[in-house]
Design a protein around this motif. Sequence first.
Motif, PDB file in Angstrom:
ATOM      1  N   ALA A  69       0.576  -1.134  -0.205  1.00 43.41           N
ATOM      2  CA  ALA A  69       0.233  -0.137   0.277  1.00 43.41           C
ATOM      3  C   ALA A  69       0.851   1.514  -0.363  1.00 43.41           C
ATOM      4  N   GLU A  70       2.237   1.295   0.753  1.00 43.51           N
ATOM      5  CA  GLU A  70       2.924   2.138   0.869  1.00 43.51           C
ATOM      6  C   GLU A  70       3.651   2.561  -0.576  1.00 43.51           C
ATOM      7  N   ARG A  71       4.122   1.520  -0.758  1.00 45.20           N
ATOM      8  CA  ARG A  71       4.616   1.613  -3.448  1.00 45.20           C
ATOM      9  C   ARG A  71       3.871   1.982  -3.447  1.00 45.20           C
ATOM     10  N   ILE A  72       2.187   1.794  -3.437  1.00 44.85           N
ATOM     11  CA  ILE A  72       1.322   2.008  -4.781  1.00 44.85           C
ATOM     12  C   ILE A  72       0.696   3.721  -4.336  1.00 44.85           C
ATOM     13  N   HIS A  73       0.618   4.203  -3.059  1.00 41.22           N
ATOM     14  CA  HIS A  73       0.132   5.081  -2.279  1.00 41.22           C
ATOM     15  C   HIS A  73       1.001   5.898  -3.290  1.00 41.22           C
ATOM     16  N   ASP A  74       2.902   6.281  -3.125  1.00 32.30           N
ATOM     17  CA  ASP A  74       3.805   6.521  -3.987  1.00 32.30           C
ATOM     18  C   ASP A  74       3.485   6.841  -5.204  1.00 32.30           C
ATOM     19  N   THR A  87      -9.842   8.256   1.318  1.00 34.15           N
ATOM     20  CA  THR A  87     -10.240   6.212   2.379  1.00 34.15           C
ATOM     21  C   THR A  87     -11.596   6.010   1.467  1.00 34.15           C
ATOM     22  N   TYR A  88     -12.209   4.536   0.677  1.00 31.54           N
ATOM     23  CA  TYR A  88     -12.519   5.060   0.433  1.00 31.54           C
ATOM     24  C   TYR A  88     -13.263   3.614   0.902  1.00 31.54           C
ATOM     25  N   TYR A  89     -14.342   3.469   1.279  1.00 37.09           N
ATOM     26  CA  TYR A  89     -14.977   1.781   2.516  1.00 37.09           C
ATOM     27  C   TYR A  89     -13.221   1.852   3.007  1.00 37.09           C
ATOM     28  N   GLY A  90     -13.070   3.240   3.692  1.00 38.62           N
ATOM     29  CA  GLY A  90     -12.049   2.708   4.325  1.00 38.62           C
ATOM     30  C   GLY A  90     -10.611   2.319   3.537  1.00 38.62           C
ATOM     31  N   MET A  91     -10.186   1.700   2.290  1.00 32.69           N
ATOM     32  CA  MET A  91      -9.122   1.560   1.976  1.00 32.69           C
ATOM     33  C   MET A  91      -8.233   3.109   1.319  1.00 32.69           C
ATOM     34  N   PRO A  92      -6.931   3.162   1.398  1.00 32.30           N
ATOM     35  CA  PRO A  92      -6.858   4.131   0.255  1.00 32.30           C
ATOM     36  C   PRO A  92      -7.104   4.036  -1.294  1.00 32.30           C
ATOM     37  N   ALA A  93      -7.652   5.679  -1.486  1.00 31.11           N
ATOM     38  CA  ALA A  93      -8.166   5.633  -2.660  1.00 31.11           C
ATOM     39  C   ALA A  93      -7.444   6.713  -3.080  1.00 31.11           C
ATOM     40  N   GLU A 137     -10.326  -3.296 -12.244  1.00 26.78           N
ATOM     41  CA  GLU A 137      -9.583  -3.941 -11.405  1.00 26.78           C
ATOM     42  C   GLU A 137      -8.102  -4.935 -11.588  1.00 26.78           C
ATOM     43  N   PHE A 138      -7.348  -4.975 -10.761  1.00 31.24           N
ATOM     44  CA  PHE A 138      -6.183  -5.416 -11.171  1.00 31.24           C
ATOM     45  C   PHE A 138      -5.608  -6.618  -9.510  1.00 31.24           C
ATOM     46  N   ALA A 139      -4.920  -7.489  -9.815  1.00 31.64           N
ATOM     47  CA  ALA A 139      -5.354  -8.621  -8.979  1.00 31.64           C
ATOM     48  C   ALA A 139      -3.696  -7.938  -8.802  1.00 31.64           C
ATOM     49  N   VAL A 140      -2.620  -7.557  -7.800  1.00 31.45           N
ATOM     50  CA  VAL A 140      -1.437  -7.468  -7.316  1.00 31.45           C
ATOM     51  C   VAL A 140      -0.958  -8.167  -7.004  1.00 31.45           C
ATOM     52  N   THR A 141       0.106  -8.924  -6.517  1.00 30.72           N
ATOM     53  CA  THR A 141       0.737 -10.788  -5.773  1.00 30.72           C
ATOM     54  C   THR A 141       1.857  -9.688  -5.439  1.00 30.72           C
ATOM     55  N   GLU A 142       2.674  -9.138  -6.425  1.00 32.40           N
ATOM     56  CA  GLU A 142       4.153  -8.984  -6.195  1.00 32.40           C
ATOM     57  C   GLU A 142       4.010  -6.986  -6.901  1.00 32.40           C
ATOM     58  N   LEU A 143       4.776  -6.430  -6.051  1.00 28.30           N
ATOM     59  CA  LEU A 143       4.638  -4.575  -6.695  1.00 28.30           C
ATOM     60  C   LEU A 143       6.688  -4.957  -7.573  1.00 28.30           C
ATOM     61  N   THR A 144       6.548  -5.890  -8.683  1.00 26.87           N
ATOM     62  CA  THR A 144       7.880  -5.831  -9.564  1.00 26.87           C
ATOM     63  C   THR A 144       7.982  -4.027 -10.079  1.00 26.87           C
ATOM     64  N   SER A 145       8.740  -3.801 -10.999  1.00 26.93           N
ATOM     65  CA  SER A 145       8.941  -2.319 -11.211  1.00 26.93           C
ATOM     66  C   SER A 145       8.145  -2.067 -12.189  1.00 26.93           C
ATOM     67  N   ALA A 146       8.010  -3.515 -13.110  1.00 27.86           N
ATOM     68  CA  ALA A 146       7.187  -3.690 -14.574  1.00 27.86           C
ATOM     69  C   ALA A 146       5.645  -3.686 -14.221  1.00 27.86           C
ATOM     70  N   VAL A 147       5.354  -3.651 -12.910  1.00 29.53           N
ATOM     71  CA  VAL A 147       4.300  -3.815 -12.387  1.00 29.53           C
ATOM     72  C   VAL A 147       3.680  -1.721 -12.121  1.00 29.53           C
ATOM     73  N   ALA A 148       4.685  -2.056 -11.733  1.00 33.00           N
ATOM     74  CA  ALA A 148       5.284  -0.084 -11.050  1.00 33.00           C
ATOM     75  C   ALA A 148       4.511   1.016 -12.374  1.00 33.00           C
ATOM     76  N   LYS A 149       5.423   0.169 -12.808  1.00 29.56           N
ATOM     77  CA  LYS A 149       5.472   1.426 -14.465  1.00 29.56           C
ATOM     78  C   LYS A 149       3.881   1.221 -15.047  1.00 29.56           C
ATOM     79  N   ARG A 150       2.793  -0.217 -14.938  1.00 21.36           N
ATOM     80  CA  ARG A 150       1.996  -0.260 -15.475  1.00 21.36           C
ATOM     81  C   ARG A 150       0.905   0.551 -14.697  1.00 21.36           C
TER      82      ARG A 150
END
Length: 160
Positions: A69-74, A87-93, A137-150
């Motif tokens: 969540a911290e990485r996605i926020h950044d 927050t949106y239903y208690g989730m970061p938005a 909506e996308f399932a995210v199991t790991e935040l690789t550099s490619a996923v972060a760029k996408r």
Amino acid sequence: MADTKTTKRTSPTGKGVNVWTDEERAAMQASARERKASAGRTPQEARAEGERDVRESIAKMPADDQAMAERIHDIVTGAVPSLVPKTYYGMPAYAREGKDGKVICFFKAKSKFKVRYSTFGFQPDATLDEGVMWPTEFAVTELTSAVAKRLADLVKKAAG
């Protein structure tokens, strides 16, 4: 979700009907609190309080969800600084600035509804249209550099 508790409502026949899980009910209550708290905020207050609320939401997550969540926020705030954290239903938005303030995208931690993966999703006001069908909506199991760029590219497109 076999280990979740449900709230029961009694039907006219007297039999209990499972309507919402405890997690779903808590999310709806969080949404109501968020809407009430945001009423009357100036844009500056909305941004500052939204950032605080998102940080508090992230801090309550288990360590693995918290790190993602911290990485996605950044990623989101770096890709489109004009989006307002909230927050949106208690989730970061992240929402558009201004009067409409509509949520464009959100992070749903796997711990929120006790599922096997976290997701990053987009609301209908996100401009992701691509032909006659596109994912929201996308399932995210790991935040690789490619996923972060996408994700950054998708957020930029969604924000229009």
